[in-house]
Design a protein around this motif. Structure first.
Motif, PDB file in Angstrom:
ATOM      1  N   VAL A  72       0.507  -1.533  -0.190  1.00  0.00           N
ATOM      2  CA  VAL A  72       0.231  -0.658   0.323  1.00  0.00           C
ATOM      3  C   VAL A  72       0.901   1.441   0.065  1.00  0.00           C
ATOM      4  CG1 VAL A  72      -1.441   1.052   1.221  1.00  0.00           C
ATOM      5  CG2 VAL A  72      -1.863  -1.234   1.312  1.00  0.00           C
ATOM      6  N   LYS A  73       2.073   1.198   0.512  1.00  0.00           N
ATOM      7  CA  LYS A  73       3.156   2.009   0.743  1.00  0.00           C
ATOM      8  C   LYS A  73       3.648   2.233  -0.280  1.00  0.00           C
ATOM      9  CE  LYS A  73       5.097   2.173   5.665  1.00  0.00           C
ATOM     10  NZ  LYS A  73       5.404   2.413   6.202  1.00  0.00           N
ATOM     11  N   GLN A  74       3.616   1.890  -1.525  1.00  0.00           N
ATOM     12  CA  GLN A  74       4.136   1.966  -2.455  1.00  0.00           C
ATOM     13  C   GLN A  74       3.550   2.317  -3.801  1.00  0.00           C
ATOM     14  OE1 GLN A  74       6.821  -1.215  -3.966  1.00  0.00           O
ATOM     15  NE2 GLN A  74       6.857  -1.707  -2.123  1.00  0.00           N
ATOM     16  N   LEU A  75       2.322   2.432  -4.066  1.00  0.00           N
ATOM     17  CA  LEU A  75       1.331   3.169  -4.575  1.00  0.00           C
ATOM     18  C   LEU A  75       1.072   4.427  -4.477  1.00  0.00           C
ATOM     19  CD1 LEU A  75      -1.675   0.665  -3.326  1.00  0.00           C
ATOM     20  CD2 LEU A  75      -0.638   0.404  -5.194  1.00  0.00           C
ATOM     21  N   ASN A  76       0.937   5.080  -5.953  1.00  0.00           N
ATOM     22  CA  ASN A  76       1.214   5.614  -6.297  1.00  0.00           C
ATOM     23  C   ASN A  76       0.240   6.997  -6.358  1.00  0.00           C
ATOM     24  OD1 ASN A  76       0.263   5.287  -9.283  1.00  0.00           O
ATOM     25  ND2 ASN A  76       2.463   6.000  -9.944  1.00  0.00           N
ATOM     26  N   TYR A  77      -0.876   6.703  -6.109  1.00  0.00           N
ATOM     27  CA  TYR A  77      -2.110   7.949  -5.944  1.00  0.00           C
ATOM     28  C   TYR A  77      -2.361   8.651  -6.265  1.00  0.00           C
ATOM     29  CZ  TYR A  77      -4.296   2.980  -6.890  1.00  0.00           C
ATOM     30  OH  TYR A  77      -4.496   1.643  -8.245  1.00  0.00           O
ATOM     31  N   THR A  78      -1.680   8.941  -4.453  1.00  0.00           N
ATOM     32  CA  THR A  78      -1.550  10.110  -3.806  1.00  0.00           C
ATOM     33  C   THR A  78      -1.430  11.466  -4.516  1.00  0.00           C
ATOM     34  OG1 THR A  78      -0.138   9.904  -2.064  1.00  0.00           O
ATOM     35  CG2 THR A  78      -2.308   9.778  -1.677  1.00  0.00           C
ATOM     36  N   GLU A  79       0.341  11.093  -5.323  1.00  0.00           N
ATOM     37  CA  GLU A  79       1.127  11.661  -5.937  1.00  0.00           C
ATOM     38  C   GLU A  79       0.411  12.172  -7.296  1.00  0.00           C
ATOM     39  OE1 GLU A  79       4.169   9.490  -6.932  1.00  0.00           O
ATOM     40  OE2 GLU A  79       4.865  10.203  -8.679  1.00  0.00           O
ATOM     41  N   LYS A  80      -0.049  10.855  -7.982  1.00  0.00           N
ATOM     42  CA  LYS A  80      -0.950  11.515  -9.212  1.00  0.00           C
ATOM     43  C   LYS A  80      -2.540  12.502  -8.613  1.00  0.00           C
ATOM     44  CE  LYS A  80       1.615   9.048 -11.830  1.00  0.00           C
ATOM     45  NZ  LYS A  80       2.117   9.711 -13.079  1.00  0.00           N
ATOM     46  N   LEU A  81      -3.463  11.793  -7.686  1.00  0.00           N
ATOM     47  CA  LEU A  81      -4.197  12.605  -7.485  1.00  0.00           C
ATOM     48  C   LEU A  81      -3.854  14.529  -6.867  1.00  0.00           C
ATOM     49  CD1 LEU A  81      -6.129  10.012  -6.674  1.00  0.00           C
ATOM     50  CD2 LEU A  81      -6.585  11.280  -8.712  1.00  0.00           C
ATOM     51  N   SER A  82      -2.988  14.481  -6.019  1.00  0.00           N
ATOM     52  CA  SER A  82      -2.339  15.445  -4.933  1.00  0.00           C
ATOM     53  C   SER A  82      -3.094  15.691  -3.981  1.00  0.00           C
ATOM     54  CB  SER A  82      -2.387  16.894  -5.551  1.00  0.00           C
ATOM     55  OG  SER A  82      -1.401  17.150  -7.038  1.00  0.00           O
ATOM     56  N   VAL A  83      -3.414  14.229  -3.412  1.00  0.00           N
ATOM     57  CA  VAL A  83      -3.961  14.304  -1.976  1.00  0.00           C
ATOM     58  C   VAL A  83      -2.645  14.360  -0.899  1.00  0.00           C
ATOM     59  CG1 VAL A  83      -5.470  12.870  -0.729  1.00  0.00           C
ATOM     60  CG2 VAL A  83      -5.682  13.009  -3.191  1.00  0.00           C
ATOM     61  N   ASP A  84      -2.425  13.931   0.485  1.00  0.00           N
ATOM     62  CA  ASP A  84      -2.283  13.706   1.267  1.00  0.00           C
ATOM     63  C   ASP A  84      -1.666  12.588   1.408  1.00  0.00           C
ATOM     64  OD1 ASP A  84      -0.319  14.080   3.512  1.00  0.00           O
ATOM     65  OD2 ASP A  84      -2.302  14.622   4.749  1.00  0.00           O
ATOM     66  N   ASN A  85      -0.404  12.098   1.953  1.00  0.00           N
ATOM     67  CA  ASN A  85      -0.649  10.189   1.617  1.00  0.00           C
ATOM     68  C   ASN A  85      -0.495   9.902   3.095  1.00  0.00           C
ATOM     69  OD1 ASN A  85       0.800   8.501   0.333  1.00  0.00           O
ATOM     70  ND2 ASN A  85       1.911   8.213   1.401  1.00  0.00           N
ATOM     71  N   GLU A  86      -0.715  11.243   3.900  1.00  0.00           N
ATOM     72  CA  GLU A  86      -1.174  10.874   5.157  1.00  0.00           C
ATOM     73  C   GLU A  86      -2.356  10.374   5.406  1.00  0.00           C
ATOM     74  OE1 GLU A  86       0.925   9.617   7.774  1.00  0.00           O
ATOM     75  OE2 GLU A  86       2.266  10.637   6.251  1.00  0.00           O
ATOM     76  N   PHE A  87      -3.674  11.259   4.699  1.00  0.00           N
ATOM     77  CA  PHE A  87      -4.845  10.603   4.540  1.00  0.00           C
ATOM     78  C   PHE A  87      -4.809   8.979   4.351  1.00  0.00           C
ATOM     79  CE2 PHE A  87      -9.017  10.715   2.636  1.00  0.00           C
ATOM     80  CZ  PHE A  87      -9.537  11.369   3.738  1.00  0.00           C
ATOM     81  N   PHE A  88      -3.956   9.065   2.614  1.00  0.00           N
ATOM     82  CA  PHE A  88      -4.761   7.620   2.515  1.00  0.00           C
ATOM     83  C   PHE A  88      -3.992   6.842   3.380  1.00  0.00           C
ATOM     84  CE2 PHE A  88      -3.047   4.408  -0.641  1.00  0.00           C
ATOM     85  CZ  PHE A  88      -3.677   4.159  -1.225  1.00  0.00           C
ATOM     86  N   LEU A  89      -3.067   6.987   3.856  1.00  0.00           N
ATOM     87  CA  LEU A  89      -2.073   5.610   5.059  1.00  0.00           C
ATOM     88  C   LEU A  89      -3.960   5.247   5.856  1.00  0.00           C
ATOM     89  CD1 LEU A  89       1.270   6.403   4.988  1.00  0.00           C
ATOM     90  CD2 LEU A  89      -0.314   4.794   3.080  1.00  0.00           C
ATOM     91  N   LYS A  90      -4.021   6.838   6.052  1.00  0.00           N
ATOM     92  CA  LYS A  90      -4.739   6.576   7.372  1.00  0.00           C
ATOM     93  C   LYS A  90      -6.309   5.727   7.101  1.00  0.00           C
ATOM     94  CE  LYS A  90      -5.799  11.394   9.229  1.00  0.00           C
ATOM     95  NZ  LYS A  90      -6.616  12.328  10.059  1.00  0.00           N
TER      96      LYS A  90
END
Ligand code: SAM
Length: 222
Positions: free
Chosen positions: A95-113
């Motif tokens: 999960v930590k390697q997925l690049n979705y937050t980079e592509k969507l400009s969303v906070d990665n901490e939020f995604f990990l939450k």
């Protein structure tokens, strides 16, 4: 069988996961973000004309649909109650390697939450996004806790790989948990799926699919 997962890059530059045991990717190889946006946001969430929306997702997987929903809700002032089922949670390392937050400009901490929230817990992840995760086999899930579901993201593996999930029996339970005018969106337009949905009482509409797929389905509870 479902435990061998590997990250791959799709043609829009976003990742998906290949499960080599089942022989299928979690999203279209023609673009994971592109497919999820098309099937579940443009032909799903954006069609629900309510401020407070109850969503049921079949298959949490990478959390991409939850992330896109959160992003849409924040931009459009929607309040979301997001129920999601998953039988085989992904490993945190992947999960930590997925690049979705980079592509969507969303906070990665939020995604990990989204991923860190325990199964069988619920949390107000943000003021307008409540997440309720259940680690359960769809076949054994007790639907009693669900009511007034406005939108269903039916995102299991394909009916050819998991025919036991795309049945009248399962769609019947989902139908009963939905509100009138509720919508089910799915990437599959297979004949068996259309027939099972219609048998249950859904009004089924075939729509243009995302890149690389001719069609997808919208099914409405009338
Ligand atoms: C096509 S993937 C999509 C996942 C997710 N929506 C995403 O965007 O990453 C299908 C998901 O359904 C889950 N799944 C498979 N069989 C299931 C079952 N019997 N009950 C609940 N979830 C299941 C898989 O583990 C996987 O996460």
């Amino acid at each position: 069988m479902l435990s061998e997962n590997k990250l791959i890059l799709t043609t829009d530059g976003s990742h998906t996961v290949l499960n080599s045991g089942i022989g299928e990717t979690y999203h279209s190889e023609n673009g994971a973000i592109n497919e999820s946006l098309h099937v579940f946001i443009q032909n799903g969430l954006s069609l629900i004309n309510k401020t407070e929306i109850n969503i049921l997702e079949i298959g949490f997987g990478t959390g991409l649909n939850a992330l896109l929903t959160y992003q849409f809700a924040a931009a459009n002032n929607k309040n979301i109650n997001y129920f999601t089922l998953e039988k085989f949670p992904l490993k945190k390392g992947l999960v930590k390697q997925l690049n979705y937050t980079e592509k969507l400009s969303v906070d990665n901490e939020f995604f990990l939450k989204l991923h860190d929230l325990g199964w069988d817990n619920e949390s107000n992840i943000s003021p307008n996004f409540r997440l309720i995760k259940r680690k359960s086999d769809l076949l054994d899930y007790n639907f009693n806790e669900l009511k007034n579901i406005d939108l269903v993201f039916f995102d299991a593996f394909s009916p050819s790989k998991q025919p036991e999930l795309w049945t009248k029996n399962i769609f019947d339970k989902i139908y009963n948990a939905m509100s009138v005018s509720g919508l089910l969106s799915t990437y599959s337009s297979a004949g068996v799926v259309k027939r099972a949905l219609r048998e249950v009482g859904f009004k089924v509409k075939r729509k243009p699919g995302p890149k690389g797929k001719f069609h997808m389905l919208n099914a409405t509870k009338e």
